[in-house]
Design an enzyme around this catalytic site. Structure first.
Site, PDB file in Angstrom:
ATOM      1  N   TRP A  75       0.828  -6.213   7.358  1.00 35.08           N
ATOM      2  CA  TRP A  75      -0.227  -6.545   6.397  1.00 35.08           C
ATOM      3  C   TRP A  75      -0.259  -8.071   6.383  1.00 35.08           C
ATOM      4  CZ3 TRP A  75      -0.633  -9.130   1.632  1.00 35.08           C
ATOM      5  CH2 TRP A  75      -1.807  -8.888   0.915  1.00 35.08           C
ATOM      6  N   GLY A 100       7.525 -10.132   4.015  1.00 35.71           N
ATOM      7  CA  GLY A 100       7.741 -11.125   2.960  1.00 35.71           C
ATOM      8  C   GLY A 100       6.994 -12.400   3.313  1.00 35.71           C
ATOM      9  N   LYS A 484     -10.562   1.944  -8.848  1.00 35.40           N
ATOM     10  CA  LYS A 484     -10.623   2.988  -7.820  1.00 35.40           C
ATOM     11  C   LYS A 484     -11.892   2.828  -6.984  1.00 35.40           C
ATOM     12  CE  LYS A 484      -7.252   4.776  -7.469  1.00 35.40           C
ATOM     13  NZ  LYS A 484      -6.463   3.984  -8.252  1.00 35.40           N
ATOM     14  N   GLU A 487     -11.771  -0.379  -4.697  1.00 35.34           N
ATOM     15  CA  GLU A 487     -10.811  -0.366  -3.585  1.00 35.34           C
ATOM     16  C   GLU A 487     -11.167   0.661  -2.523  1.00 35.34           C
ATOM     17  OE1 GLU A 487      -6.715   0.243  -4.843  1.00 35.34           O
ATOM     18  OE2 GLU A 487      -7.250   1.846  -6.190  1.00 35.34           O
TER      19      GLU A 487
HETATM   20  C1  G6P Z   1      -0.962  -1.789  -4.643  1.00 36.36           C
HETATM   21  C2  G6P Z   1      -1.509  -0.386  -4.491  1.00 36.36           C
HETATM   22  C3  G6P Z   1      -1.938   0.154  -5.849  1.00 36.36           C
HETATM   23  C4  G6P Z   1      -0.797   0.066  -6.838  1.00 36.36           C
HETATM   24  C5  G6P Z   1      -0.210  -1.344  -6.929  1.00 36.36           C
HETATM   25  C6  G6P Z   1       1.096  -1.372  -7.706  1.00 36.36           C
HETATM   26  O1  G6P Z   1      -1.983  -2.642  -5.009  1.00 36.36           O
HETATM   27  O2  G6P Z   1      -2.594  -0.370  -3.588  1.00 36.36           O
HETATM   28  O3  G6P Z   1      -2.339   1.505  -5.709  1.00 36.36           O
HETATM   29  O4  G6P Z   1      -1.242   0.456  -8.093  1.00 36.36           O
HETATM   30  O5  G6P Z   1       0.084  -1.827  -5.621  1.00 36.36           O
HETATM   31  O6  G6P Z   1       2.055  -0.648  -6.991  1.00 36.36           O
HETATM   32  P1  G6P Z   1       3.325   0.023  -7.623  1.00 36.36           P
HETATM   33  O7  G6P Z   1       4.051   0.646  -6.464  1.00 36.36           O
HETATM   34  O8  G6P Z   1       4.118  -1.069  -8.265  1.00 36.36           O
HETATM   35  O9  G6P Z   1       2.857   1.022  -8.620  1.00 36.36           O
END
Ligand code: G6P
Length: 608
Positions: A75, A100, A484, A487
């Site tokens: 990413w 990282g 939602k 994204e």
């Molecule tokens: C990313 C994902 C989201 C998620 C967020 C927090 O942005 O695409 O779907 O809500 O991270 O992730 P976590 O694992 O901390 O819930």
């Protein structure tokens, strides 16, 4: 946030690495690569931009031999997702993959270039390979060279290294990004998480921040940052990490939406004993009589779970709640006081900002509770109180079932807080618990509205922009609905507290703007309907998400009505989330976007 894999001792490492990378693709999927070392020490690599299937194709034409190797799915943070920026990066004898951000990469790069090195990528990672290669070239043994190299890095890293000329050695290092070592009789592995390692290994060692490890096929040595050997216990591979299958569903997201009644039931039965009218203290070991304030922080969808929870804790338990997105919380000058509980919410348990917030609160002497879906995650290991959501592996990048399980957990916790603090009479607590017990059925009913929502999605999908409105917990649902939609379908979407409409967003309203209003028939319903009228008077296209009584009152003010089952106001936000998920899902299908892996996103965000 990227996925990292390393293998040593295999007959043929590359296919194994590729297989493990497929299990990590949720961490990033804009380019990928593998480097393998043969028994006689020759190192070769293949890299490809785009998803892993592109790498797989490239490897069909360029097979990689050797039993040792490292791989990466990326990413992008520094440098576009091109073949040249894809990992592994190689300098001399060293190949490296990284998750990282190396924050001082510019200085490192400049110093390397000034002393004659040629760097071929734009990444923050490549300097690491050069530094380690130089240290080894100057005659240091691997342990010393790693201490020196890692000591020069600022920022966060999970790293895996392989070495030309040394098929018997791999190395790994962790600081701020997750990394685990997998153990089997004949092979040893490195992986970003247990999901990647589970099918191939019997035991897992979780590295701690600052650790590095040197691996051979039959041995793993772990060292602290200064090179002192340290013992890290090997743990059995967790059971729950088998790679989820799509079954008959077209997308993981569809499967995960439909799984919600089952996983909410599983989560709730962990926390509540409806027969006894209690929330199990063993599952939620918090004595809220001793808590004077709750501070909640999280990112993305998990943050919106916190937003709903704030209303619940304040209403049911009269408990003051602070709420922050974790990227702000971690850098605020927080005022920690005694008797406060710091609560972090995260599906993955690895999100960098949330984890940093957790550590800041811990350093400030707070008691730490974590609502997490991955029981082996860093947050689960570092929290004082772990509150698991039992959603099972969530593969779709956009969170669905993890969110409703977070809400279920937080709802049970808020009832416990009300019981503990005496703000709920026993009959009231019983009423709330009965409402929770009904949730799986009510969510199942909401899922059956899919056809109606598909029709509404046809209105929303062609729009350039959409507005979501709600009050109270419905405002939090509106926020989640807008997230939602943007994204998944790439439609610009904003959510506002309905009362804020006239303070700006109403200027956006015209006859092309879909306005999705979450308006269950609750004590704020009349206020929300007034705001709906304001939109209607200006030609806006209203899609109202309500219940039977609400639908009757709204009438033809709305162009479309999504009528949810009648539900107690307490659990309405969980039920009203389902149409938000289905709307975004179907708008994405209509717009032809990648539902499970939307562009530019990743599931687990382990960088700042
Ligand atoms: C990313 C994902 C989201 C998620 C967020 C927090 O942005 O695409 O779907 O809500 O991270 O992730 P976590 O694992 O901390 O819930």
């Amino acid at each position: 946030m990227c996925g990292i894999v390393g293998v040593i001792g295999a007959e043929d490492a590359a296919p194994l690495i590729l297989d493990a990378l497929k299990r990590l693709e949720y961490r990033g999927y804009d380019s990928a690569g593998i480097a393998a070392v043969t028994a006689d020490g020759a190192m070769d690599r293949v890299r490809a931009s785009g998803k892993l299937r592109n790498l797989e194709k490239a490897m069909a034409g360029h097979p990689l031999a050797g039993g040792t190797g490292i791989g990466h799915t990326r990413w992008a943070t520094h440098g576009a997702p091109t073949d040249g920026n894809a990992h592994p990066h190689v300098a001399g004898r060293v190949a490296v993959v990284h998750n990282g951000i190396i924050e001082n990469f510019r200085e490192l790069r400049r110093a390397l270039e000034d002393s004659g090195a040629t760097l071929t990528s734009e990444t923050d990672t490549e300097p690491v390979a050069h530094l380690l290669d130089r240290a080894l070239g100057a005659g240091a043994d691997l342990r010393t060279a790693l201490v020196e190299t890692l000591g020069a890095l600022e920022g966060a890293y999970g790293l895996a290294f392989s070495f030309a000329g040394q098929p018997q050695t791999l190395a790994a290092a962790r600081f701020g990004s997750p990394l685990a070592i997998g153990l089997a009789d004949d092979i040893k592995m490195i992986g970003s998480d247990a999901i990647a390692l589970a099918p191939f290994c019997d035991e897992i060692i979780y590295l701690e921040d600052g650790d590095f490890a040197i691996l051979s096929a039959d041995k793993v040595e772990v060292f602290a940052k200064d090179g002192t050997p340290v013992e890290r216990p090997a743990q059995p591979v967790p059971m729950q990490v088998s790679l989820a299958e799509k079954g008959n569903y077209r997308h993981f997201m569809a499967k995960e939406i439909h799984e919600q009644p089952e996983v909410i039931a599983r989560t709730l039965s962990h926390y509540i004993d409806v027969g006894a009218g209690t929330v199990r203290s063993s599952a939620a070991p918090v004595d809220f009589r001793k808590v004077s304030r709750l501070s909640i922080s999280a990112c993305g969808t998990a943050y919106y779970a916190g937003l709903v929870a704030r209303y619940w804790f304040e209403r049911l338990a009269r408990l003051p709640v602070d709420l922050d997105v974790a990227s702000e919380y971690r850098y605020r000058s927080q005022l920690f006081a005694a008797d406060e509980l710091a609560l972090f919410i995260s599906q993955s348990g690895e999100t960098a900002d949330t984890l940093a917030g957790l550590r800041a609160a811990k350093a400030g002497g707070q008691t730490i509770a974590a609502v997490v879906n991955v029981p082996t995650s860093t947050m689960a290991r570092e929290a004082d109180i772990v509150l698991p959501t039992l959603a099972g592996p969530e593969i779709g990048v956009a969170s669905t079932k993890a969110f409703t399980c977070q809400l279920s957990t937080l709802a049970a916790l808020a009832v416990k807080a009300g019981i503990d603090r005496g703000t709920l009479a026993p009959f009231e607590a019983e009423g709330f618990l009965n409402a929770l017990a009904e949730l799986p059925r009510l969510v199942a009913e909401a899922v059956t509205l899919e056809h109606a929502i598909e029709r509404v999605a046809r209105i929303v999908a062609p729009a350039r922009s959409a507005l979501f409105l709600g009050r109270g917990t419905s405002f939090a649902v509106a926020m989640e609905g807008a997230l939602k939609l943007k994204e998944l379908s790439y439609i610009h979407a904003e959510a506002y507290a309905a009362g804020e409409l006239k303070h700006g967003p109403i200027a956006l309203v015209d006859d092309e703007l879909p306005v999705i209003v979450i308006a269950p028939y609750d004590d704020l319903f009349a206020k929300t309907v007034s705001n709906m009228q304001e939109v209607h008077a200006r030609g806006g296209r209203i899609i109202a998400v309500t219940d039977a009584r609400g639908a009757h009152a709204i009438g033809d003010t709305a162009e479309e009505l999504i009528v949810l089952p009648d539900v107690p106001a307490f659990v309405a936000p969980v039920v009203a989330t389902v149409p938000m998920q289905l709307l975004a899902y179907h708008a994405a299908i209509i717009n032809g976007t990648d539902v499970d892996q939307p562009r530019n996103l990743a599931k687990s965000v382990t960088v700042e």
